[in-house]
Design a protein around this motif. Structure first.
Motif, PDB file in Angstrom:
ATOM      1  N   SER A  58     -19.259  34.461  23.393  1.00 29.42           N
ATOM      2  CA  SER A  58     -19.239  33.122  23.984  1.00 29.42           C
ATOM      3  C   SER A  58     -19.266  32.121  22.840  1.00 29.42           C
ATOM      4  CB  SER A  58     -20.445  32.912  24.909  1.00 29.42           C
ATOM      5  OG  SER A  58     -21.645  33.007  24.167  1.00 29.42           O
ATOM      6  N   GLY A  59     -19.009  30.888  23.190  1.00 37.93           N
ATOM      7  CA  GLY A  59     -19.018  29.854  22.161  1.00 37.93           C
ATOM      8  C   GLY A  59     -17.766  29.024  22.225  1.00 37.93           C
ATOM      9  N   GLY A  60     -17.470  28.397  21.132  1.00 42.85           N
ATOM     10  CA  GLY A  60     -16.323  27.499  21.080  1.00 42.85           C
ATOM     11  C   GLY A  60     -15.188  28.068  20.264  1.00 42.85           C
ATOM     12  N   SER A  61     -14.261  27.204  19.943  1.00 41.85           N
ATOM     13  CA  SER A  61     -13.051  27.648  19.254  1.00 41.85           C
ATOM     14  C   SER A  61     -13.347  28.240  17.886  1.00 41.85           C
ATOM     15  CB  SER A  61     -12.059  26.495  19.140  1.00 41.85           C
ATOM     16  OG  SER A  61     -12.605  25.439  18.397  1.00 41.85           O
ATOM     17  N   PHE A  62     -14.355  27.746  17.185  1.00 36.35           N
ATOM     18  CA  PHE A  62     -14.676  28.298  15.871  1.00 36.35           C
ATOM     19  C   PHE A  62     -15.067  29.768  15.975  1.00 36.35           C
ATOM     20  CE2 PHE A  62     -17.666  29.350  12.474  1.00 36.35           C
ATOM     21  CZ  PHE A  62     -16.870  29.098  11.372  1.00 36.35           C
ATOM     22  N   GLN A  63     -15.936  30.099  16.937  1.00 36.40           N
ATOM     23  CA  GLN A  63     -16.371  31.491  17.098  1.00 36.40           C
ATOM     24  C   GLN A  63     -15.202  32.391  17.489  1.00 36.40           C
ATOM     25  OE1 GLN A  63     -18.075  28.900  18.443  1.00 36.40           O
ATOM     26  NE2 GLN A  63     -20.061  29.022  17.418  1.00 36.40           N
ATOM     27  N   PHE A  64     -14.333  31.890  18.334  1.00 35.91           N
ATOM     28  CA  PHE A  64     -13.212  32.711  18.793  1.00 35.91           C
ATOM     29  C   PHE A  64     -12.172  32.908  17.683  1.00 35.91           C
ATOM     30  CE2 PHE A  64     -14.355  31.091  23.253  1.00 35.91           C
ATOM     31  CZ  PHE A  64     -15.281  32.111  23.411  1.00 35.91           C
ATOM     32  N   ARG A  65     -11.961  31.888  16.873  1.00 37.84           N
ATOM     33  CA  ARG A  65     -11.073  32.057  15.710  1.00 37.84           C
ATOM     34  C   ARG A  65     -11.677  33.074  14.743  1.00 37.84           C
ATOM     35  NH1 ARG A  65      -7.426  27.241  14.346  1.00 37.84           N
ATOM     36  NH2 ARG A  65      -7.475  26.016  16.249  1.00 37.84           N
ATOM     37  N   GLU A  66     -12.979  33.041  14.625  1.00 41.29           N
ATOM     38  CA  GLU A  66     -13.648  34.013  13.761  1.00 41.29           C
ATOM     39  C   GLU A  66     -13.483  35.427  14.315  1.00 41.29           C
ATOM     40  OE1 GLU A  66     -18.146  34.486  12.354  1.00 41.29           O
ATOM     41  OE2 GLU A  66     -17.169  32.644  11.636  1.00 41.29           O
ATOM     42  N   ASN A  67     -13.525  35.591  15.630  1.00 40.27           N
ATOM     43  CA  ASN A  67     -13.266  36.901  16.244  1.00 40.27           C
ATOM     44  C   ASN A  67     -11.887  37.423  15.842  1.00 40.27           C
ATOM     45  OD1 ASN A  67     -15.715  36.953  17.588  1.00 40.27           O
ATOM     46  ND2 ASN A  67     -14.853  36.472  19.597  1.00 40.27           N
ATOM     47  N   ILE A  68     -10.901  36.535  15.884  1.00 39.75           N
ATOM     48  CA  ILE A  68      -9.540  36.938  15.527  1.00 39.75           C
ATOM     49  C   ILE A  68      -9.501  37.348  14.062  1.00 39.75           C
ATOM     50  CG2 ILE A  68      -7.149  36.144  15.298  1.00 39.75           C
ATOM     51  CD1 ILE A  68      -7.736  34.257  17.721  1.00 39.75           C
ATOM     52  N   ALA A  69     -10.182  36.613  13.205  1.00 41.99           N
ATOM     53  CA  ALA A  69     -10.238  36.975  11.783  1.00 41.99           C
ATOM     54  C   ALA A  69     -10.934  38.318  11.585  1.00 41.99           C
ATOM     55  CB  ALA A  69     -10.940  35.879  10.991  1.00 41.99           C
ATOM     56  N   LEU A  70     -11.980  38.579  12.360  1.00 37.97           N
ATOM     57  CA  LEU A  70     -12.664  39.878  12.285  1.00 37.97           C
ATOM     58  C   LEU A  70     -11.718  41.004  12.693  1.00 37.97           C
ATOM     59  CD1 LEU A  70     -16.132  38.909  13.831  1.00 37.97           C
ATOM     60  CD2 LEU A  70     -15.685  39.534  11.443  1.00 37.97           C
ATOM     61  N   PHE A  71     -10.937  40.767  13.749  1.00 31.10           N
ATOM     62  CA  PHE A  71      -9.942  41.754  14.167  1.00 31.10           C
ATOM     63  C   PHE A  71      -8.942  42.003  13.051  1.00 31.10           C
ATOM     64  CE2 PHE A  71      -5.544  42.246  15.526  1.00 31.10           C
ATOM     65  CZ  PHE A  71      -5.592  43.502  16.095  1.00 31.10           C
ATOM     66  N   GLN A  72      -8.441  40.931  12.435  1.00 30.49           N
ATOM     67  CA  GLN A  72      -7.444  41.066  11.377  1.00 30.49           C
ATOM     68  C   GLN A  72      -7.995  41.866  10.194  1.00 30.49           C
ATOM     69  OE1 GLN A  72      -6.804  36.857  11.048  1.00 30.49           O
ATOM     70  NE2 GLN A  72      -4.861  36.940  12.163  1.00 30.49           N
ATOM     71  N   ASN A  73      -9.221  41.586   9.809  1.00 28.10           N
ATOM     72  CA  ASN A  73      -9.833  42.324   8.698  1.00 28.10           C
ATOM     73  C   ASN A  73     -10.013  43.800   9.048  1.00 28.10           C
ATOM     74  OD1 ASN A  73      -9.954  40.037   7.089  1.00 28.10           O
ATOM     75  ND2 ASN A  73     -12.018  39.515   7.754  1.00 28.10           N
ATOM     76  N   ALA A  74     -10.446  44.061  10.271  1.00 27.82           N
ATOM     77  CA  ALA A  74     -10.639  45.454  10.699  1.00 27.82           C
ATOM     78  C   ALA A  74      -9.300  46.178  10.801  1.00 27.82           C
ATOM     79  CB  ALA A  74     -11.383  45.497  12.038  1.00 27.82           C
ATOM     80  N   ALA A  75      -8.270  45.485  11.283  1.00 29.49           N
ATOM     81  CA  ALA A  75      -6.936  46.092  11.381  1.00 29.49           C
ATOM     82  C   ALA A  75      -6.384  46.387   9.998  1.00 29.49           C
ATOM     83  CB  ALA A  75      -5.999  45.169  12.158  1.00 29.49           C
ATOM     84  N   ARG A  76      -6.624  45.496   9.062  1.00 26.93           N
ATOM     85  CA  ARG A  76      -6.196  45.700   7.676  1.00 26.93           C
ATOM     86  C   ARG A  76      -6.911  46.930   7.101  1.00 26.93           C
ATOM     87  NH1 ARG A  76      -7.313  40.897   6.094  1.00 26.93           N
ATOM     88  NH2 ARG A  76      -5.291  40.001   6.542  1.00 26.93           N
ATOM     89  N   ALA A  77      -8.201  47.043   7.338  1.00 20.35           N
ATOM     90  CA  ALA A  77      -8.968  48.201   6.853  1.00 20.35           C
ATOM     91  C   ALA A  77      -8.509  49.493   7.543  1.00 20.35           C
ATOM     92  CB  ALA A  77     -10.460  47.975   7.095  1.00 20.35           C
TER      93      ALA A  77
END
Length: 160
Positions: A58-77
């Motif tokens: 939950s949260g706002g756009s900052f938290q959700f953008r961070e979720n996407i960045a976490l996905f990208q980092n995990a996908a890269r790994a």
């Protein structure tokens, strides 16, 4: 970019994610369902357990953008290259959904290569199949090749 979009491919990606997660998408369009990155983070945790130990639900756009960045980092790994990933803005602002879908297709193929069970909708990633030949087999092949290249010119002359 919207001309490149293929709703059938979006649906295939959605169905694969639903199969892996064993849960249905919310009753919203595909891009809206994954926009906050929560489903993507869950997906990566299924593919590679604990690859994203904590993400915002939950949260706002900052938290959700961070979720996407976490996905990208995990996908890269996990093995995706930078060229195969999408930019956060591509998904969050829906600027390039075909690139997001392409990324998820590649992720699916990589998961298939890593022997993840689940539905398939894309071709398998090719793997090397090195062959070993004995010296006898190599010599036999060398001696046989000139015959294949000689052909025949029986009854041939300059006039045809």
């Amino acid at each position: 970019i919207s001309d490149k979009r293929n709703p059938a491919l979006d649906l295939q990606v959605q169905q694969w994610i639903e199969t892996v997660l064993e849960e249905k998408f919310p009753d919203v369009p595909y891009e809206d369902a994954i926009k906050d990155g929560i489903i993507l983070c869950k997906l990566m945790n299924k593919l590679q357990p604990n690859s994203i130990p904590k993400y915002a639900t939950s949260g706002g756009s900052f938290q959700f953008r961070e979720n996407i960045a976490l996905f990208q980092n995990a996908a890269r790994a996990y093995g995706l290259g930078d060229a195969q990933l999408f930019q956060t803005i591509d998904l969050f602002e829906k600027r390039n959904i075909p690139q997001v879908t392409l990324c998820l297709f590649v992720l699916r193929r990589l998961a298939q290569k890593k022997k993840l069970n689940g539905s398939t909708f894309s071709p398998r990633v090719s793997e090397a199949d090195a062959r070993e030949f004995s010296d006898e087999q190599l010599n036999t092949a060398k001696n046989g090749l000139p015959l294949l290249h000689e052909g025949t010119n029986k009854d041939a002359n300059q006039s045809g």
